[in-house]
Design a protein around this motif. Structure first.
Motif, PDB file in Angstrom:
ATOM      1  N   LYS A 111     -15.719 -11.727  -2.154  1.00 48.40           N
ATOM      2  CA  LYS A 111     -17.057 -11.191  -2.402  1.00 48.40           C
ATOM      3  C   LYS A 111     -17.133 -10.611  -3.821  1.00 48.40           C
ATOM      4  O   LYS A 111     -16.171  -9.997  -4.299  1.00 48.40           O
ATOM      5  N   THR A 112     -18.266 -10.812  -4.436  1.00 49.37           N
ATOM      6  CA  THR A 112     -18.498 -10.200  -5.738  1.00 49.37           C
ATOM      7  C   THR A 112     -19.124  -8.829  -5.480  1.00 49.37           C
ATOM      8  O   THR A 112     -20.050  -8.716  -4.688  1.00 49.37           O
ATOM      9  N   ILE A 113     -18.600  -7.810  -6.121  1.00 48.90           N
ATOM     10  CA  ILE A 113     -19.076  -6.459  -5.834  1.00 48.90           C
ATOM     11  C   ILE A 113     -19.560  -5.768  -7.105  1.00 48.90           C
ATOM     12  O   ILE A 113     -18.853  -5.721  -8.107  1.00 48.90           O
ATOM     13  N   LEU A 145     -13.660  -1.868   0.055  1.00 50.80           N
ATOM     14  CA  LEU A 145     -14.391  -2.746  -0.860  1.00 50.80           C
ATOM     15  C   LEU A 145     -13.442  -3.671  -1.616  1.00 50.80           C
ATOM     16  O   LEU A 145     -13.747  -4.839  -1.850  1.00 50.80           O
ATOM     17  N   VAL A 146     -12.272  -3.132  -1.979  1.00 53.21           N
ATOM     18  CA  VAL A 146     -11.285  -3.961  -2.676  1.00 53.21           C
ATOM     19  C   VAL A 146     -10.859  -5.117  -1.776  1.00 53.21           C
ATOM     20  O   VAL A 146     -10.738  -6.263  -2.211  1.00 53.21           O
ATOM     21  N   ASN A 169     -13.428  -7.666  -1.753  1.00 55.91           N
ATOM     22  CA  ASN A 169     -13.380  -8.347  -3.025  1.00 55.91           C
ATOM     23  C   ASN A 169     -12.269  -9.401  -3.029  1.00 55.91           C
ATOM     24  O   ASN A 169     -12.448 -10.509  -3.516  1.00 55.91           O
ATOM     25  N   GLU A 221     -15.858 -10.946  -9.072  1.00 58.75           N
ATOM     26  CA  GLU A 221     -15.614  -9.794  -9.937  1.00 58.75           C
ATOM     27  C   GLU A 221     -15.945  -8.482  -9.219  1.00 58.75           C
ATOM     28  O   GLU A 221     -16.681  -8.467  -8.225  1.00 58.75           O
ATOM     29  N   MET A 222     -15.454  -7.389  -9.751  1.00 58.04           N
ATOM     30  CA  MET A 222     -15.846  -6.071  -9.279  1.00 58.04           C
ATOM     31  C   MET A 222     -16.292  -5.316 -10.531  1.00 58.04           C
ATOM     32  O   MET A 222     -15.485  -5.052 -11.420  1.00 58.04           O
ATOM     33  N   TYR A 263     -11.262   1.219 -10.154  1.00 60.52           N
ATOM     34  CA  TYR A 263     -11.523   0.045  -9.331  1.00 60.52           C
ATOM     35  C   TYR A 263     -12.223  -1.103 -10.032  1.00 60.52           C
ATOM     36  O   TYR A 263     -12.192  -2.216  -9.556  1.00 60.52           O
ATOM     37  N   THR A 264     -12.930  -0.835 -11.117  1.00 61.42           N
ATOM     38  CA  THR A 264     -13.645  -1.946 -11.718  1.00 61.42           C
ATOM     39  C   THR A 264     -13.124  -2.191 -13.127  1.00 61.42           C
ATOM     40  O   THR A 264     -13.275  -1.360 -14.004  1.00 61.42           O
ATOM     41  N   SER A 324     -18.819  -2.229 -12.527  1.00 57.75           N
ATOM     42  CA  SER A 324     -19.602  -0.995 -12.421  1.00 57.75           C
ATOM     43  C   SER A 324     -20.802  -1.079 -13.342  1.00 57.75           C
ATOM     44  O   SER A 324     -20.690  -1.580 -14.458  1.00 57.75           O
TER      45      SER A 324
END
Lengths: 276, 570
Positions: free
Chosen positions: B486-488, B478-479, B482, B329-330, B501-502, B332
């Protein structure tokens, strides 16, 4: 949160109410008295008196324990060093030698040496509470103002005050940096060998120095932009006018100083000698 | 004709430490009573212009000056920094670093003290100015205990005591949450009216500054003035796009829809923006939206259960926070300054010990794991890259974590090089870190965490202080991470970042979780927006004015389109 090492502690007490200038002058008088005299009676009296003052200030021992332990360790080192380098100092001063037991060579234990070192320790003990109190009860904003008032240049006064003020900031940065480096696997705990730990410490200290330099840059620009250093003198927003209690305290301290000096030098010697 | 107060004439400046001049051949004039905004991407020289006006250039930052700069009719070179400080009051960017006094009153009085003002008068002036910025109830408070917005008001008061004729704001919105930023702009507007000063604002968050009217905008790029015109005129032009400055979103949306923006449409504010000519185009554009596939439910990777934490006994900083983050997931984590966002990230990484609750990673209890053990799974990138960097060379910095873990030299080399390639830093691998820009340093710190191959990466304000181009660069990077699985988790108060983005956001306020929903849903909930000091995006206002039934769809359409366009810059 980070340990507050040496900073102002807000309280309502007669000590806090004195102006910074009074406290600074008293502190100087007090230290001079303690430095000049080796008279055990005076030192003992000053020591008890300093504990009384400490009690009045309502500062708790716990609040300054960190720095206190730090000083006590130094005191211990100092005592060991005195004995190591000059085991016969007491004998030289008091002119007699009551040997308790021999160790080897010139290293023996005499009552004179023990008495001499007790006096040294007592000197520390008389100055420490007052010094800590001065810092803990003087609001940092008044700190610079008081130094300036007794004749120290305001640039130097401000530098000292700023340095004191930045201690908590630097502690916070240190903690943040240390944690983030730990998260990358840098071990600072006792599990790691000492040389490695010292090497690891550099990975915390370098970012700390760099971020502190950055701070200094910002603050010095900010100060300059607001006219710091333009005139030969400056006024102080938080300077407080002298009150009756300030004059009374000052007079009391001057008297104390004179009396202790008279008693000390009465017999023509700085040392109180119980051995003759 | 109004009196000119700042006149740049064929002005160039080169820092001694640099080969190329930072400002080239500037020619512009700012008149009495004007409010001028100077915008430009990072490294364009816009901050240097501020330094020239307040005298830090050339008195503090040395360099070569050619041409002339007149402040209130006097040649700046012939003055000194102190006389300049009587004409120009500067509110610096860093809200923490610029405080000299410990208490509010003392800091406001600093300039007066240096002028040897009598204490009595000093107290009177401080009281008066504090009232002006609404800080009169705080005179004896310690500055450390103030919020970001209050700190800014104090620094403004500190320059107002001088009765300056020019007020200079260097990135006043940096580090402020959206609602506080809005208030700051309103405050500047009011102070200008009350004191009749000339105001110069240096900022790249154009839309936020335009919340209150501005007379003129000067666009700086590569040390030169590329545009100097009214906001309406500028928004109708191409200059902003060319200089990578984020245009107001509502204007951008209209442009994507194919509308031609004209000065007469008054695009400077979403409420004055004349939509009549392009309503149809916008509506058709929204209709063309592809339905975004909703992502399927995945395994939770990180679960927080009833987390409580206090710095001091008896005063909880975090109250019973629970949430779970899914693999890949991404997300905030948003909220106002001091809401507890950063504390939460420290708890997750084990920097702070929680007082109650449980943290699960991949179903395993990691509540009692050490920092080192957690760091294998969760990486934290701090906001200030200078707090992390400890080596001189990029390669060594990224390799540090591996070397310390005793990974074999061959493998270190291989992993570091691979990471540097992902981060686009490979060509610089043998460079000293000091030669990098702030954004590149940030990427080095991300790389140094990434190389340890954690499954979850937490980033504290990943894009703070970045202009649009660097912002896009970091976020797209970062995307990409992801996408690779990777989970961000991002801690931010940038509404646009969250929206763009999230898909999901968690809102923290006063140490409590007050919302956990899709970003678009949160930014349409006025209750949460108000509670957490967030701000509605202007796209919603536009959607409402267009009477679009589903403003969320409008926003999604915009974001998809905008990202596509900006990807071409890479």
């Amino acid at each position: 949160m980070a340990v507050e090492m040496l900073s102002y502690i807000e309280r309502k007490s007669p000590i806090h109410e004195l102006t910074g200038v009074t406290k600074l002058i008293c502190f100087i008088i007090w230290s001079s008295a303690a430095m000049l005299t080796y008279d055990t009676r005076i030192l003992a009296f000053l020591f008890i008196f300093s504990i009384v003052i400490f009690f009045i200030s309502k500062i708790k021992l716990k609040e300054i324990s960190f720095i206190l332990i730090f000083i006590l360790v130094f005191l211990l080192l100092n005592n060991i060093a005195i004995y190591a380098f000059s085991p016969q100092e007491g004998v030289k001063i008091y002119g007699t030698s009551h040997v308790l037991f021999e160790i080897f060579g010139r290293y023996n234990v005499t009552i004179e040496q023990i008495f001499y070192q007790i006096n040294i320790t007592l000197k520390y003990f008389t100055v420490i509470p007052v010094a800590l109190l001065f810092i803990a009860t003087t609001h940092p904003s008044e700190f610079a103002a008081s130094m300036n008032k007794i004749g120290v240049s305001y640039r130097i006064s401000y530098a000292v005050a700023l340095a004191l003020r930045y201690i908590p900031d630097v502690q916070r940065d240190f903690r943040n940096i240390a944690l983030s480096q730990q998260a990358r696997g840098i071990d600072m705990s006792s599990k790691e060998k000492l040389p490695k730990r010292i090497k690891n410490a550099t990975s915390i200290i370098i970012p700390l120095i760099l971020s502190s330099l950055e701070k200094i840059d910002t603050i010095s620009n900010a100060m300059e932009l607001r006219g710091f250093g333009k005139n030969k003198r400056r006024t102080w927003y938080s300077a407080r006018p002298f009150q009756k209690r300030d004059y009374l305290t000052l007079i009391a301290f001057v008297l104390l100083f004179v009396i202790s000096m008279v008693v000390t030098y009465y017999d023509g010697d700085r040392f109180y000698n119980p051995f003759v | 004709m109004k009196k000119p107060v700042i006149e740049f004439h064929n002005y160039s400046f080169k820092y001694n430490s640099q080969v190329e001049p930072t400002l080239r051949d500037l020619n512009f004039t700012i008149y009495e009573g004007e409010k001028v905004l100077i915008v430009g991407p990072s490294g364009s020289g816009k901050s240097t212009i501020g330094h020239c006006i307040n005298g830090l250039v050339p008195f503090s930052f040395k360099g070569e000056v050619t041409g002339s700069l007149k402040i209130l009719g006097k040649e700046a070179k012939s003055l000194d920094i102190f006389s300049l400080s009587k004409m120009v009051g500067t509110v610096l960017q860093d809200p923490d670093g610029q405080f000299i006094g410990l208490t509010v009153g003392e800091d406001i009085a600093f300039a007066l003290e240096n002028d040897c003002t009598e204490q009595q008068t000093m107290h009177e002036i401080v009281d008066e100015v504090a009232k002006m910025v609404e800080m009169d109830g705080y005179l004896s408070s310690s500055i450390h205990h103030l919020s970001g917005g209050q700190k800014q008001r104090v620094s403004l008061a500190g320059v107002l005591v001088d009765k300056v004729e020019i007020l200079l704001f260097d990135e006043p919105l940096a580090n402020l949450d959206p609602a506080t930023g809005k208030y700051a702009i309103e405050l500047i507007e009011r102070i200008q009216k009350e004191t009749n000063t000339t105001v110069v604002i240096i900022e790249h968050r154009l839309e936020d500054v335009l919340h209150c009217p501005v007379d003129r905008i000067i666009v700086i790029d590569d040390g030169r003035v590329v545009a100097d015109m009214s906001p309406d005129q500028l928004l109708a032009s191409e200059y902003l796009e060319k200089s990578y400055i984020r245009e107001p979103l509502y204007v951008k949306a209209a442009k994507y829809a194919g509308c031609e923006i004209m000065e007469e449409m008054k695009p400077a504010h979403p409420s004055t923006f004349a939509l009549d000519g392009c309503r149809d185009q916008l509506l058709t554009w929204v209709e063309a939206v592809d339905i975004v596939p909703s992502s399927e439910k995945r395994e939770p990777i990180l679960e927080l259960k009833d987390i409580s934490f206090s710095y001091e006994p008896g005063r909880k900083t975090i109250h019973d926070v629970s949430f779970s983050i899914e693999k890949g997931e991404m997300v905030s984590i948003v909220g106002k300054n001091g809401a507890g966002k950063s504390t939460l990230s420290k708890i997750i990484c084990g920097f702070e010990k929680l007082s109650s609750g449980q943290i699960l990673f991949d179903g395993q209890d990691i509540t009692h794991d050490t920092i080192k053990e957690r760091s294998l799974r969760i990486g934290l990138v701090m906001q200030n890259p200078n707090h992390m960097i400890s080596k001189n060379m990029i390669f060594d910095e990224v390799a540090l974590g591996l070397v310390i873990r005793g990974v074999a030299e061959e493998e270190v080399k291989e992993r570091v090089e691979r990471t540097l390639k992902i981060c686009g830093l490979y060509p610089f691998r043998n460079w000293p870190i000091s030669a990098l820009s702030f954004g590149q340093k940030k990427r080095v710190t991300i790389a140094s965490i990434l190389v340890l191959e954690p499954e979850v990466i937490i980033l504290d304000e990943p894009t703070a202080g970045q202009d649009l181009r660097h912002y896009t660069e970091i976020m797209e990077f970062l995307v990409e991470l992801n996408r690779q699985g990777k989970t961000i988790v991002m801690i931010t108060h940038d509404m646009h970042l969250m929206l763009e983005y999230t898909p999901r956001a968690i809102v923290i306020e006063g140490g409590r979780k007050i919302a956990d929903d899709s970003s678009a849903a949160i930014l349409t909930d006025s209750g949460i927006i108000q509670q957490a000091n967030l701000k509605e995006t202007s796209l919603f206002e536009l959607a409402k004015r267009l009477e679009i039934g589903e403003p969320r769809r409008f926003v999604e359409r915009f974001i998809a389109c905008d990202r596509e366009v900006r990807n071409i810059w890479q």
